[in-house]
Design a protein around this motif. Structure first.
Motif, short mmCIF file in Angstrom:
data_model
loop_
_atom_site.label_atom_id
_atom_site.label_comp_id
_atom_site.label_asym_id
_atom_site.label_seq_id
_atom_site.Cartn_x
_atom_site.Cartn_y
_atom_site.Cartn_z
N ALA A 1 0.83 -1.21 0.00
CA ALA A 1 0.00 0.00 0.00
C ALA A 1 0.86 1.26 0.00
CB ALA A 1 -0.92 -0.01 1.22
N ALA A 2 1.98 1.23 0.74
CA ALA A 2 2.86 2.40 0.78
C ALA A 2 3.44 2.70 -0.60
CB ALA A 2 3.99 2.16 1.78
N LYS A 3 3.70 1.64 -1.36
CA LYS A 3 4.23 1.84 -2.71
C LYS A 3 3.15 2.35 -3.66
CE LYS A 3 6.76 -0.57 -6.37
NZ LYS A 3 7.85 0.43 -6.41
N LEU A 4 1.96 1.75 -3.58
CA LEU A 4 0.86 2.16 -4.46
C LEU A 4 0.39 3.58 -4.17
CD1 LEU A 4 -1.30 -1.10 -4.58
CD2 LEU A 4 0.20 -0.20 -6.36
N ALA A 5 0.42 3.97 -2.89
CA ALA A 5 -0.07 5.30 -2.51
C ALA A 5 0.79 6.42 -3.10
CB ALA A 5 -0.13 5.42 -1.00
N ARG A 6 1.98 6.08 -3.58
CA ARG A 6 2.84 7.10 -4.19
C ARG A 6 2.32 7.56 -5.55
NH1 ARG A 6 8.76 4.20 -3.19
NH2 ARG A 6 8.44 3.72 -0.98
N ALA A 7 1.47 6.73 -6.17
CA ALA A 7 0.99 7.05 -7.52
C ALA A 7 0.17 8.34 -7.51
CB ALA A 7 0.17 5.90 -8.06
N ARG A 8 0.37 9.13 -8.51
CA ARG A 8 -0.41 10.36 -8.65
C ARG A 8 -1.76 10.05 -9.30
NH1 ARG A 8 2.62 14.79 -7.67
NH2 ARG A 8 4.88 14.49 -7.56
N PRO A 9 -2.77 10.89 -9.08
CA PRO A 9 -4.07 10.68 -9.74
C PRO A 9 -3.90 10.59 -11.25
CG PRO A 9 -4.23 12.37 -8.06
CD PRO A 9 -2.77 12.06 -8.19
N SER A 10 -4.68 9.73 -11.87
CA SER A 10 -4.61 9.54 -13.32
C SER A 10 -6.03 9.56 -13.89
CB SER A 10 -3.95 8.20 -13.64
OG SER A 10 -4.73 7.13 -13.15
N SER A 11 -6.14 9.42 -15.20
CA SER A 11 -7.47 9.40 -15.83
C SER A 11 -8.27 8.19 -15.40
CB SER A 11 -7.31 9.40 -17.35
OG SER A 11 -6.55 8.27 -17.77
N ARG A 12 -7.59 7.12 -14.98
CA ARG A 12 -8.27 5.91 -14.54
C ARG A 12 -8.60 5.94 -13.05
NH1 ARG A 12 -6.05 -0.33 -15.15
NH2 ARG A 12 -7.99 -1.36 -14.50
N PHE A 13 -7.65 6.44 -12.26
CA PHE A 13 -7.85 6.56 -10.81
C PHE A 13 -7.78 8.04 -10.45
CE2 PHE A 13 -6.07 2.30 -11.43
CZ PHE A 13 -7.02 1.53 -10.77
N ARG A 14 -8.92 8.70 -10.50
CA ARG A 14 -8.97 10.15 -10.35
C ARG A 14 -8.59 10.62 -8.95
NH1 ARG A 14 -11.61 12.44 -14.82
NH2 ARG A 14 -11.37 10.97 -16.52
N TYR A 15 -8.75 9.76 -7.96
CA TYR A 15 -8.42 10.15 -6.59
C TYR A 15 -7.06 9.60 -6.15
CZ TYR A 15 -13.33 11.45 -6.12
OH TYR A 15 -14.56 12.03 -6.29
N GLY A 16 -6.29 9.06 -7.07
CA GLY A 16 -5.04 8.42 -6.70
C GLY A 16 -5.30 7.02 -6.16
N LEU A 17 -4.30 6.44 -5.52
CA LEU A 17 -4.42 5.06 -5.02
C LEU A 17 -4.28 4.99 -3.49
CD1 LEU A 17 -2.34 3.18 -7.74
CD2 LEU A 17 -4.82 3.34 -7.56
N VAL B 1 -5.08 17.10 4.65
CA VAL B 1 -6.23 17.66 3.94
C VAL B 1 -5.85 17.83 2.47
CG1 VAL B 1 -7.82 19.59 3.76
CG2 VAL B 1 -7.02 18.84 6.00
N GLN B 2 -6.44 17.00 1.62
CA GLN B 2 -6.07 16.97 0.21
C GLN B 2 -7.32 16.94 -0.66
OE1 GLN B 2 -4.60 13.37 -2.10
NE2 GLN B 2 -2.67 14.29 -1.52
N ASP B 3 -7.19 17.42 -1.87
CA ASP B 3 -8.28 17.38 -2.85
C ASP B 3 -9.54 18.03 -2.29
OD1 ASP B 3 -9.52 16.94 -5.21
OD2 ASP B 3 -9.73 14.78 -4.99
N VAL B 4 -9.42 19.31 -1.95
CA VAL B 4 -10.52 20.05 -1.34
C VAL B 4 -11.42 20.66 -2.41
CG1 VAL B 4 -11.13 21.97 0.18
CG2 VAL B 4 -9.10 20.59 0.66
N VAL B 5 -12.73 20.48 -2.24
CA VAL B 5 -13.72 21.09 -3.12
C VAL B 5 -14.60 22.01 -2.28
CG1 VAL B 5 -15.69 20.67 -4.63
CG2 VAL B 5 -13.75 19.09 -4.66
#
Length: 319
Positions: free
Chosen positions: A66-82, A301-305
């Motif tokens: 999970a620590a490795k996957l959480a490094r991924a930035r948001p993409s068109s497939r996973f809009r909220y990141g991992l 606090v991330q991705d605030v709308v």
């Protein structure tokens, strides 16, 4: 703030420390598993302890993945990141523990009801005849030391990172001495002629595995269902929710406010709702200022709308 390179210094240090501790845990538990298997014989208690030690590899593996996957930035497939990979790892570990706990309870209970009497023989080491039970007791006593120490060391980084998988792993490690003590009692019972002590000890270990599995599974499911964010140990509501509410209450051009916070693993996603006062002109600059104020509260606090609404629903108010 995605990935360890974007974390504040304190969290970067905690993450590196947690990763090192989990690798050490894998090494220690691998040696423990091999040692317990080598001396387990036909003891049900030793078999249950060996299975529990094997299952204890799951949480550190889940954390490292999970620590490795959480490094991924948001993409068109996973809009909220991992970030949710933390919750998925928590779920996998919980399911495995719960399933094996149920299996061992049935297996141990059957042995107790049928009156299985495990034979414990002797071995010759350097010319000395030794009862195998003493070897089992020695291995189980030594197997408790490493996990208990590592479990205590993981608690601090788990709190700093708000990582529930790491905390669950630490909690399981800290409780490993109970498995060791139960197994030792069971082996001593066999030596004293109490044939049922082995199966009874195995049953105690099985219940411990089942309890860990249920705690992990229930925590993971409620987290993935977007339950109100809690502290890393799953007890009290997370204080950041009220801090966000206080920032929104200070917005001068709004008469009412609400917030919806989603726990994504290490970080929170925030939806803020503001009811503008009569005559107030809502501009992009005003909304952006509120958003900046919210993101400055904490690295979590991330991705605030931020949006304006006519009224705030009761479910959007912190309790």
């Amino acid at each position: 703030m995605t990935g360890p390179d974007r974390l504040p210094p304190e969290q970067q240090t905690a993450l590196r420390r947690a990763i090192r501790l989990e690798w050490v845990t894998l090494a220690v538990m691998s040696l423990t598993i091999a040692a317990v298997f080598a001396v387990s014989g036909q003891s049900q208690a030793m078999k249950a302890a060996w299975i529990e030690d094997t299952l204890s590899l799951l949480p550190p593996l889940a954390f490292l993945i999970a620590a490795k996957l959480a490094r991924a930035r948001p993409s068109s497939r996973f809009r909220y990141g991992l970030h949710r990979s933390v919750g998925v790892g928590h779920l996998v570990a919980g399911v495995a523990l719960l399933a094996m706990g149920l299996f061992l309870i049935v297996d141990s209970g059957t042995g107790l009801l049928t009156g299985d009497r495990p034979p414990l023989g002797v071995v010759v080491i350097w010319g000395q005849v030794i009862w195998t039970g003493w070897l089992m007791i020695a291995v189980m006593a030594l197997s408790c030391v490493g996990p208990v120490i590592l479990g205590r060391m993981k608690t601090a980084p788990a709190e700093v990172l708000h990582d529930k998988v790491l905390y669950a792993d630490a909690d399981m490690n800290r409780a490993d001495w109970q498995t060791g003590v139960a197994t030792i009692v069971g082996v001593l019972g066999i030596g004293m002629g109490l044939w049922w002590a082995d199966a009874a000890a195995a049953l105690v270990v099985s219940v411990s595995i089942l309890r860990d599995g249920w705690a992990n599974l229930s925590g993971a499911i409620t987290g993935l269902m977007d339950r109100r964010p809690t502290r890393f140990d799953g007890t009290d509501p997370h204080p950041l929710v009220h801090e966000i509410d206080e920032v929104l209450a200070d917005v001068g051009w709004a008469t009412d406010h609400g917030v919806r916070v989603r726990d994504e693993g290490h970080v929170f996603h925030v939806e803020a709702f503001l009811v503008p006062a009569d005559g107030q002109v809502v501009t992009v600059e005003r909304l952006a200022a509120v958003r900046r104020a919210l993101t400055e509260i904490s690295w979590k606090v991330q991705d605030v709308v931020v949006t304006v609404v006519a009224e705030v629903h009761t479910t959007h108010r912190p309790r």
